[in-house]
Design a protein around this motif. Structure first.
Motif, PDB file in Angstrom:
ATOM      1  N   UNK C  34       3.118   2.778  -4.088  1.00 53.10           N
ATOM      2  CA  UNK C  34       2.537   2.142  -3.184  1.00 53.10           C
ATOM      3  C   UNK C  34       1.064   2.770  -3.322  1.00 53.10           C
ATOM      4  N   UNK C  37      -0.145   0.649  -6.078  1.00 49.45           N
ATOM      5  CA  UNK C  37      -0.905  -0.806  -5.908  1.00 49.45           C
ATOM      6  C   UNK C  37      -1.980  -0.626  -5.159  1.00 49.45           C
ATOM      7  N   UNK C  41      -5.553  -2.548  -6.273  1.00 51.96           N
ATOM      8  CA  UNK C  41      -6.594  -3.420  -5.426  1.00 51.96           C
ATOM      9  C   UNK C  41      -7.991  -2.403  -5.632  1.00 51.96           C
ATOM     10  N   UNK C  68     -13.412  -6.630   2.893  1.00 48.65           N
ATOM     11  CA  UNK C  68     -12.142  -6.874   3.548  1.00 48.65           C
ATOM     12  C   UNK C  68     -10.921  -6.618   2.641  1.00 48.65           C
ATOM     13  N   UNK C  69     -11.166  -6.456   1.206  1.00 51.22           N
ATOM     14  CA  UNK C  69     -10.188  -6.061   0.438  1.00 51.22           C
ATOM     15  C   UNK C  69      -9.923  -4.537   0.927  1.00 51.22           C
ATOM     16  N   UNK C  72      -7.702  -4.684   4.071  1.00 48.26           N
ATOM     17  CA  UNK C  72      -6.354  -5.280   3.966  1.00 48.26           C
ATOM     18  C   UNK C  72      -5.338  -4.273   3.289  1.00 48.26           C
ATOM     19  N   UNK C  75      -4.054  -1.817   5.380  1.00 47.09           N
ATOM     20  CA  UNK C  75      -3.354  -2.481   6.444  1.00 47.09           C
ATOM     21  C   UNK C  75      -1.938  -2.700   5.465  1.00 47.09           C
ATOM     22  N   UNK C  76      -1.893  -2.876   4.308  1.00 49.18           N
ATOM     23  CA  UNK C  76      -0.967  -2.946   3.545  1.00 49.18           C
ATOM     24  C   UNK C  76      -0.277  -1.479   3.212  1.00 49.18           C
ATOM     25  N   UNK C  79       1.831  -0.806   6.416  1.00 45.24           N
ATOM     26  CA  UNK C  79       3.044  -1.575   6.439  1.00 45.24           C
ATOM     27  C   UNK C  79       3.930  -1.134   5.461  1.00 45.24           C
ATOM     28  N   UNK C  80       3.475  -0.826   4.321  1.00 50.25           N
ATOM     29  CA  UNK C  80       4.509  -0.068   3.161  1.00 50.25           C
ATOM     30  C   UNK C  80       5.016   1.050   3.617  1.00 50.25           C
ATOM     31  N   UNK C  83       7.653   0.616   6.321  1.00 52.40           N
ATOM     32  CA  UNK C  83       8.930   0.343   5.803  1.00 52.40           C
ATOM     33  C   UNK C  83       9.533   1.291   5.055  1.00 52.40           C
TER      34      UNK C  83
ATOM     35  N   UNK D 145       1.608  -9.624   5.239  1.00 52.62           N
ATOM     36  CA  UNK D 145       1.788  -8.492   6.135  1.00 52.62           C
ATOM     37  C   UNK D 145       2.850  -8.645   7.096  1.00 52.62           C
ATOM     38  N   UNK D 168       7.524  -5.886  -0.046  1.00 56.50           N
ATOM     39  CA  UNK D 168       6.041  -5.222   0.086  1.00 56.50           C
ATOM     40  C   UNK D 168       5.424  -4.912  -1.371  1.00 56.50           C
TER      41      UNK D 168
END
Lengths: 505, 622, 104, 512
Positions: C34, C37, C41, C68-69, C72, C75-76, C79-80, C83, D145, D168
């Motif tokens: 993660x 990644x 970005x 913005x990137x 985001x 947030x990603x 979420x990652x 999960x 998302x 993801x």
């Protein structure tokens, strides 16, 4: 009312479907009767159509045309719309084939009395199949033709796969994939032609392709393009016909499918290939067709001999008949390759004649299988003793198949060869070898079953009265065409003349 | 009279249909339907013949169907040649119907037999009446069908089944020749009509090569039907059918159709010297070849069958040697005496229930009618003077000699000798000497059987006077009125020819007498002196075996090869494609290994490769 | 003003992107994956900012884009990680290569 | 930008989005106040009502001219309307599936699925309605998302977890790649507004950077193939589809894929339409072979690999990869039919795929297995399930009288209509379609030809599911028989030229 006659004809089997939907699925008897009545309706309509049809009339009759699908295309040269119409109509050729379809369908429905399970869905599919077949012959544009063409595939897949014999699923897949290949090529060719010319109508296409080359250049239609299209069409219909070496699916279907379905399949569905070759091959690209005539003839002779040779030593009577179909379809090609009136007429006669003969023979084989649970030649002998009528009809069918004069098979073989002898005598002479081989394998198979020392069959009953109806009607039709071919040839002549005119005489 | 000649074939057809409907009837009086209806045909035929004799001909045609602008016609024609044939066919047919009433007594498919006879008669009469080649061809095939059905009448016998099949296929080989010839002619002439064909031939519209080719093709048809070398093997086997059938079809009528065909198409043959020579040679060789086989056969019907082949060879020889009248003359006389012989043989078989001559003997006393009639037939066929065969055979020899075909002439003389020998061998073995089998229940056949034989016996004696140098050449005058231009001056060869012929036949009879009656010479005299040759002859020159080893095995082999090809090459290619797709599928699912990181790796590889392709092919760095 | 050419920024971003990619594709630990990644970005962000300043058509939007990137990406990541935690609860592992029950 | 400017915008054009946003917010609040053990089904109905309202709003906008607010970051044109209808329709049907989705090992009564779904939908709608890289990106991420979470919604299900995680990671990488490409697009043109990018792309100065342009194109394109599950970024799909709950799979395969095509069309077509290639040819023509390779590879991989699948969801994953390949074909051909072809195909695809997933959901949840064997003897057991399923499958296979055929026919028209015609691409498409017959018809064969041991076990179909089935089946058939219903609607209400129409309304004022 006449204006919608053809559409009513094409979709009349839907009534049967509708009625069946509300019939309880366990009521075997009424379902079977509905099945027969449901096929009588299109037959009746077809007869009405025939009476409305002017025998000597040229061109299309009873035509209907509605706007159907419209794509609007904005191109640099301006707005071009690509409309697709619902267009049906009949000429002599399609009228004949529609009649053949409706007759064979009725008889196959009667023969379906032997179906053992799921009558309801069987007949629903049967009706859908009939819609497809009627539609194919009535369609007047490529799109509609293709749709009906594919409509025949799906019910067939089910009918083979569910009601067939031991290796039915394999046969169903074989059928599907091979025909899929054919229709795939067909679709590509159709769409290409559509996009080049902006029309899908047969007549308009024929007109467009017959324009002088200088005008065609504006449409980007070259000679090579035409040739490519023709070859694509030939290959596509060669799968359907079938032309060796693309025949193995057909053999499998003939062996595995239930007898009434094989009646339909070899009686009508194979004929779509021949119809396509005539209407699209010779009709749209006459010049190219002529230049390929030798190749077509060669394939015809190969088909004829290949099928015949392979039929000679088959052990299963169904396989004999299957290869016999391969062989007989060679005669269609031979007729087409001759590119003259005799040959063309012969090809169409062969289409009709083989339709009737193979329907008859497969019907009989179905009866035999029902009695004995086998179709292996070894298991039979001397059937004529217990089943004399069966044996007689079978012999008659066999004789018709080997082209005995007085029966339809002779006329078609005669005319096809007559045609080819004018253009390619040497090839034709080689082809006549097939006539001998046909006699050899037909007699071998038929005599092995009916003649010789009697072998015990578990259930040797002669043809029952229901079974006699299809047998006798088919035999009568075979004899009728054999004795009075003028009825058929007069109906065909105007249509074939148009095609031959394109071919330059 | 002539206008109603089209009815002649229809009566037997009616008989066929009626009897087929009545097929389950147990009553044997159904036979009278057939007899009556063919009787009407016979009467009509005779009437027609008489009309033709007076010089009336007719030709009526109508369009059957059209191929483009060309009309294919159907109709009927009566001319001297076919009027004669009509009489022969309907007469023999009528007599055989009558005879069969007795012969088939007790058969459980009695009406069916008569139905088939009717079908055959219809086809044969139709063939004769045809005004064009196509119609002839159609009836030609139907005749074959009748023959096929009747040979296979005892369908439960494997031999009958095989024989029927063989007959059909062998004649079909010939038919295809006829078919090719007919179609080729059509594209030369534009019609199937005899008249138009002959007109074209006369006008020289057809190149000589094409003429020869078409004539030969048509002759192939005749070879098949008439059992000429090399397509003769079916005819002896056809003896599996009931004996009346052999008399009708395989002696008098159908097998003569080949001869009739050549005669009917004679102008075509006349136009090609090569074709005529081929006809003559095939005929001559067949004559002696079949006669040689006849010498050693043990089955009474087979001897007669080979004799038929041989005699048909004679007719072909005659036609080939420009002896048009001679050929037809022999056809006529042969029809009578050979039908007689077969019916007599049938009567014998009916009496002793065997066909093996080794098991007969001494029947002369028991069969007081059949015996003498058989003798008449034998004398006639052997060419003993004053009987019909003598005149017709003499004429054939004369024309052959006059045509300059001396080799064939001597061949024919030898064949005549052989004919006399084997016929009397047969006669002596069957009717004289001591019974060699059980003859307890033997008695003469009933009247319905003897009557036809008597009629034929009379005809076998007198038919020869139709055309003799002594009493008048009625037949050739009659035929000369026909469309065929007879070869100028019917040949009257040297006067010694009848003497040689008579000598040859008497020599044959004498030899047979010495061996089989007197026992002066041992029967295996020849077998011992020439073991190799007699072996070959006894085995019918191994033709059947030869065909079996070459054509039959070859075809089967090719078929098996085809099946293998179908299985391994045609289906194999498909299987290869299928397994190719499956392989791809396997690779695809292997790559999908569940590791998300490898998915990413593949994706990146994909993008990099794509970029590389772009960089290399896009022309960005050039 | 600055002597560092645009190409250098781009190269840096590219290298960073590749490092991130390499990490994301090879590391066994899911957390590192993660994070890798995120690295990718961020490489993009460098690109955006550098372009915003030095490109043929410089413009402010590049920097806005990068904001913005970043958001985001956060947030990603959230979420990652969420999960991943759920996964860890069920499996007691954060090894990426053990997560292959579904394949073929 | 001051408040006046802000209020001067026609916010009304965003009403569909606002409705969705409002519904999602409302749902999340209601969910908070609902008792733990009470059923969340009402939420589904509420969500459905919201989607429906949004759909109505769009229909009311049909006559509206092209409108652009917020400096083109939001625009309402025919394109956005046409595709938003698809997105909303798809979501509506998925909602029905979701409301009926039950699994024993999942704690029930969880409302977040519905508002996540709406959030995802919102992202997709923004993608359809934006002409700015930044908003497009944000919409894309909103969709992504939400989808990640939805895939992992069955918290205790290892497969669901794994699926979500794979999603993801793959998604993250794909996002990075897309962004990397976008950054180059931005770098080359200095703009994020698509139309101004297009203008700048035509700049002569850029000619010397032509490789960078094509590089940006390839990278962006490849990154965007993630959403549509096309090669090279397709490999996540089978695993994620397999592990995710069926409604989510349906959503991913239909709505998310549609959104992927939407953004692909927006970004690729508008941005690069004026981009120069080598020589006189425009870039879009020049890259055709490469897109062709991707399309062909997608079709081949999808169809060929599907052959071996026994897991029905996995099979449909590969099938949906293949379908994406088909829809890529019009991109290659770039014919003037591009929009209606894609729109129609996606419409048909929506009905047939959701219909199929409805059946799959019913069967898999009853049998507790994802094996293809759940279809065994279905015709005997529940003919009213087997027959619609047959239609869906036939439509997916592209057999006439179904919408799928018309869609495919259109694609062929596109591929073969131009000079030079793309014969080999059409051939690949046809050949792979044939391959697809094998596995599609395998389903049919199992349903009809194999009477399994599960004979007599009927499948119970809730009313709403039956309605979805009937609706989808009817649509598939009606669109197959009368495609003009859809095409006329398209031509009558949408003007594809609006897609390229740049609105110069507001003047830029940066006076603060």
């Amino acid at each position: 009312m006449n204006t919608y006659l053809l559409s009513i004809l094409i979709f009349s089997p839907l009534l049967g479907v509708l009625v069946l939907l509300f019939t309880p699925s366990h009521d075997e008897k009424s379902i079977k009767w509905i099945g027969i009545l449901g096929t009588l309706l299109p037959l009746g309509t077809a007869l009405v159509t025939l009476s409305a049809f002017q025998m000597s009339g040229e061109g299309l009759q009873l035509a209907e045309k509605f706007q159907w699908v419209s794509y609007e295309v904005f191109q640099s040269k301006g707005d071009v719309s690509y409309p697709i119409f619902y267009e049906v109509g009949v000429n002599g050729l399609s009228m004949v084939l529609i009649l053949l379809t409706s007759v064979v369908s009725v008889l196959a429905a009667i023969a379906s009395f032997s179906i053992k399970k799921d009558w309801k869905s069987y007949f629903i599919l049967f009706f859908l199949l009939e819609i497809g077949m009627l539609g194919v012959f009535a369609a007047q544009n490529l799109f509609l033709f293709f749709i009906f063409f594919e409509i025949t595939l799906i019910p067939m897949f089910f009918l083979i796969g569910r009601w067939g014999y031991l290796e039915k699923e394999k046969a169903a897949y074989s059928f599907l994939i091979y025909n899929g290949v054919g229709s795939a090529i067909l679709l590509i060719a159709f769409v290409t032609m559509f996009m080049k010319t902006g029309t899908m109508n047969f007549e308009q296409l024929a007109y467009t392709f017959s324009l002088p080359q200088s005008e065609l250049n504006q449409l980007n239609i070259t000679k090579n393009f035409k040739m490519g299209m023709l070859i694509a069409l030939l290959v596509a219909f060669a799968v359907k016909l079938p032309v060796a070496p693309l025949h193995s699916w057909m053999v499998r279907v003939h062996v595995q499918a239930p007898p009434p379905i094989v009646m339909i399949h070899s009686g009508i569905l194979l004929k779509i290939g021949a119809y396509g070759l005539i209407v699209f091959g010779a009709g749209l690209f006459p010049d190219q067709f002529k230049s390929l005539a030798f190749v077509i003839g060669l394939f015809g002779v190969i088909n004829l001999l290949y099928g015949a040779f392979l039929a000679i030593t088959q052990r299963d009577v169904k396989r004999v008949l299957a290869y016999s179909s391969v062989s007989h379809m060679g005669i269609v090609l031979i007729g087409l390759a001759s590119v003259n009136e005799a040959g063309m007429t012969g090809a169409v006669f062969q289409v009709v004649s083989h339709g009737l003969i193979s329907a008859l023979l497969f019907f009989l084989v179905g009866v035999l299988y029902e009695r004995a649970g086998s179709s292996n030649l070894k298991d039979f002998g001397g059937v004529a003793k217990k089943m004399p009528i069966f044996a007689g009809v079978m012999l008659a069918g066999g004789l018709a198949s080997l082209g005995l004069p007085g029966m339809s098979g002779f006329i078609s073989e005669f005319m096809a060869f007559l045609g080819l002898f004018e253009k390619m005598p040497v090839l034709a002479a080689i082809g006549t070898l097939g006539l001998i081989l046909t006699a050899v394998y037909v007699l071998r198979a038929v005599l092995a079953i009916t003649f010789g020392a009697e072998k015990e069959l578990p259930n040797a009953r002669d043809l029952s009265s229901t079974e006699r109806i299809p047998a006798f009607i088919l035999l009568a039709a075979i004899l009728f065409i054999g004795i009075y071919p003028a009825w058929l040839s007069d109906m065909l002549r105007p249509t074939l003349d148009v095609i031959l005119l394109g071919l330059g005489g | 009279m002539l206008q109603s000649s089209w009815l002649i074939p229809l009566f037997p057809l009616l008989s066929f249909i009626l009897l087929l409907i009545l097929r389950k009837s147990k009553s044997e009086s159904t036979a009278w339907i057939g007899v009556l209806l063919t009787g009407i045909s016979l009467v009509l035929s005779v009437g027609v013949w008489l009309a033709v004799w007076q010089g009336d001909f007719i030709k009526v045609e109508g369009t059957w169907f059209q191929i483009g602008e060309r009309a294919i016609t159907m109709g009927y024609e009566v001319n001297p040649l076919n009027a004669l044939m009509l009489v022969i066919v309907s007469l023999v047919s009528f007599l055989v119907h009558l005879y069969s009433k007795g012969y088939m007594h007790g058969d459980e498919r009695f009406p069916v037999f008569f139905a088939y006879l009717g079908l055959f008669s219809f086809a044969m009469l139709g063939l004769v009446l045809s005004p064009n080649l196509l119609q002839l061809y159609m009836f030609w095939e139907l005749v074959g069908l009748g023959s096929f059905l009747l040979i296979g009448f005892y369908y439960f016998k494997p031999e009958a089944k095989a024989a029927a099949k063989k007959a059909f296929v062998m004649t079909r080989i010939g038919d295809v020749g006829l078919f090719i010839g007919m179609v080729l002619l059509f594209w030369q002439v534009g019609s199937f009509e005899y008249d138009e064909i002959f007109a074209s031939v006369k006008n020289g519209d057809i190149s000589s090569g094409m003429l020869t080719l078409t004539a030969l093709c048509i002759f192939v048809g005749a070879i098949g039907k008439s059992g000429q070398l090399p397509l003769h093997t079916w005819l002896p086997d056809a003896m599996e059918g009931p004996t009346p059938v052999s008399a009708l079809i395989h002696a008098a009528t159908m097998v003569a159709a080949g001869v009739y065909l050549v005669a009917a198409m004679y102008p075509l043959f006349q136009a090609s010297e090569t074709a005529l020579t081929v006809v003559a040679v095939v005929g001559g060789v067949t004559a002696i070849f079949a006669a040689s086989i006849g010498l050693m056969q043990k089955d009474i019907k087979r001897v007669l069958a080979y004799s038929t082949v041989s005699q048909l060879g004679y007719m072909m020889l005659a036609l080939g040697a420009s002896g048009y009248v001679a050929g037809i003359f022999h056809l006529t006389t042969h029809a009578f005496f050979k039908a007689l012989l077969f019916l007599a043989a049938g009567s014998v078989i009916h009496a002793v229930h065997t066909q093996n001559i080794e098991e007969m003997g001494g029947l002369w006393k028991k069969l007081r009618v059949t015996g003498p009639l058989f003798l008449i037939g034998a004398l006639a066929i052997s060419g003993v003077p004053l009987l019909s065969g003598f005149f017709s055979k003499d004429e054939i020899l004369a024309s052959t000699y006059a045509d300059g075909k001396y080799g064939l002439f001597w061949l024919a003389v030898v064949a005549a000798f052989m004919t006399a020998f084997y016929m009397f061998r047969l006669f002596f073995l069957v009717f004289t000497g001591k019974p060699r089998g059980d003859q307890s229940g033997v008695h003469e056949s009933p009247g319905v059987m003897t009557l036809p034989m008597i009629v034929l016996g009379v005809l076998a004696v007198v038919a020869g006077y139709l055309n003799t140098t002594w009493f008048g050449t009625f037949l050739s005058d009659y035929l000369a009125r026909g469309p065929v231009e007879l070869p100028h001056a019917e040949h009257h060869g040297p006067g010694w020819i009848p003497i040689v012929a008579t000598a040859a036949s008497l020599l044959g009879i004498a030899l047979a007498y010495l061996i089989y009656r007197r026992g002066a010479l041992s029967r295996d005299w020849m077998t011992r002196s020439l073991p190799g040759l007699s072996d070959v002859i006894y085995n019918k020159w191994y033709v059947d075996e030869g065909y079996d080893a070459t054509f039959v095995k070859g075809t089967k082999g090719l078929s098996k090869l085809g099946i293998l090809f179908d299985k391994y090459v045609v289906d194999g290619l498909v299987a290869a494609v299928v397994s190719g797709v499956q392989g791809l599928s396997k690779i695809g699912s292997r790559l999908q290994n569940g590791q998300v990181q490898s998915y990413g790796t593949f994706a990146i590889f994909g993008i990099v490769i794509l970029l590389l392709i772009v960089a290399l092919t896009g022309g960005y760095f050039s | 003003m600055s002597s560092i050419p645009l190409a250098a920024y781009l190269m840096l971003a590219l290298i960073l992107f590749c490092i991130g990619l390499f990490g994301a594709l090879t590391k066994r630990n899911a957390v590192i994956v993660l994070i890798s990644i995120e690295l990718m970005l961020n490489a993009v962000n460098i690109n955006l900012v550098a372009f915003a300043k030095y490109s043929i058509n410089p413009g402010l939007t590049g920097q806005i884009f990068s904001l913005f990137t970043i958001t985001v990406a956060a947030a990603e990541a959230a979420v990652g990680l969420a999960i991943l935690i759920a996964l860890y609860r069920n499996r007691q592992t954060v090894n990426v290569d053990e997560m292959d029950t579904m394949k073929r | 930008m001051d408040l006046d400017t802000l209020f001067s915008f026609e916010w009304g054009v965003m009403s569909p989005e606002f409705i969705i946003l409002g519904t999602a917010t409302l749902l999340s609040i209601i969910d908070l106040f609902m008792k733990r053990e009470s059923s969340r089904k009402p939420l589904a109905w509420l969500a459905g009502a919201g989607v429906l309202a949004s759909l109505v709003a769009i229909f009311m906008q049909l006559d509206q001219d092209v409108t652009s607010i917020l400096y083109d970051t939001y625009r309402l044109d025919s394109f956005s309307k046409a595709f938003k209808i698809l997105l909303l329709l798809g979501t509506l049907l998925v909602l029905v599936l979701a409301s009926n989705y039950k699994k024993e090992d999942v704690e029930e009564n969880r409302g977040e699925f519905y508002y996540l779904l709406l959030a995802a939908l919102l992202g997709a709608m923004v993608m359809a309605s934006s002409a700015d890289l930044i908003t497009l990106f944000v919409g894309l991420e909103l969709l992504s998302l939400s989808s990640y979470i939805m895939a992992g919604l069955e918290r205790k299900n290892k497969r669901s977890n794994e699926s979500a995680f794979k999603y993801v990671v793959s998604g993250g990488i794909a996002t990075a790649i897309t962004l990397f490409g976008m950054s180059y697009i931005f770098g080359l043109t200095g703009e994020t507004n698509l139309f101004r990018i297009a203008e700048n792309m035509g700049n002569v100065e850029l000619l010397k950077h032509s490789f960078l342009i094509v590089f940006a194109f390839i990278i962006t394109f490849a990154g965007l193939t993630f959403k549509i599950a096309a090669a090279p970024l397709h490999m996540w799909a089978p695993d994620v589809y397999e592990g995710a709950p069926v409604p989510v799979t349906a959503f991913l395969s239909v709505v998310s894929k549609t959104a992927g095509f939407v953004i692909l069309l927006r970004v690729i077509i508008i941005t690069f339409i004026a981009a120069p290639g080598i020589g006189s040819e425009p870039l879009l023509l020049q890259v055709q072979p490469y897109v062709m390779i991707l399309a062909a590879a997608t079709m081949i991989i999808g169809n060929v690999t599907a052959l071996r699948q026994r897991n029905i969801k996995r099979m449909f994953a590969y099938s949906s990869i293949a379908q994406a390949g088909y829809i890529l074909v019009p991109f290659v051909s770039n014919s003037s039919l591009l929009f209606e072809l894609i729109w129609f195909y996606l419409l048909a695809y929506l009905f047939m795929n959701i219909g199929a997933f409805t059946v799959i959901q019913l069967l898999t949840s009853q049998e507790g297995s994802n094996d293809i064997g759940v279809f065994r003897g279905l015709f005997k057991r529940s003919p009213w399930l087997a027959v619609p399923m047959t239609f869906f499958v036939l439509s997916l296979a592209g057999i006439p009288v179904t919408a799928g055929f018309i869609g495919k026919f259109g694609i062929f028209m596109g591929a073969l209509g131009l000079e030079p015609a793309h014969y080999w691409l059409a051939a690949v498409m046809m050949a792979t379609t044939l391959v697809s017959y094998v596995y599609y018809f395998n389903i049919i064969a199992i349903m009809f030809f194999r009477d399994g041991d599960s004979e007599g076990k009927r499948v119970s179909v809730p009313g709403s599911m039956a309605a979805v089935l009937a609706f989808c089946a009817a649509s598939v058939l009606i669109l197959g028989i009368m495609p003009d219903l859809a095409l006329d609607f398209f031509y009558g209400n949408f003007d594809v030229n609006e897609f390229f129409m740049q609105i110069e309304t507001e003047v830029h004022t940066h006076d603060h």
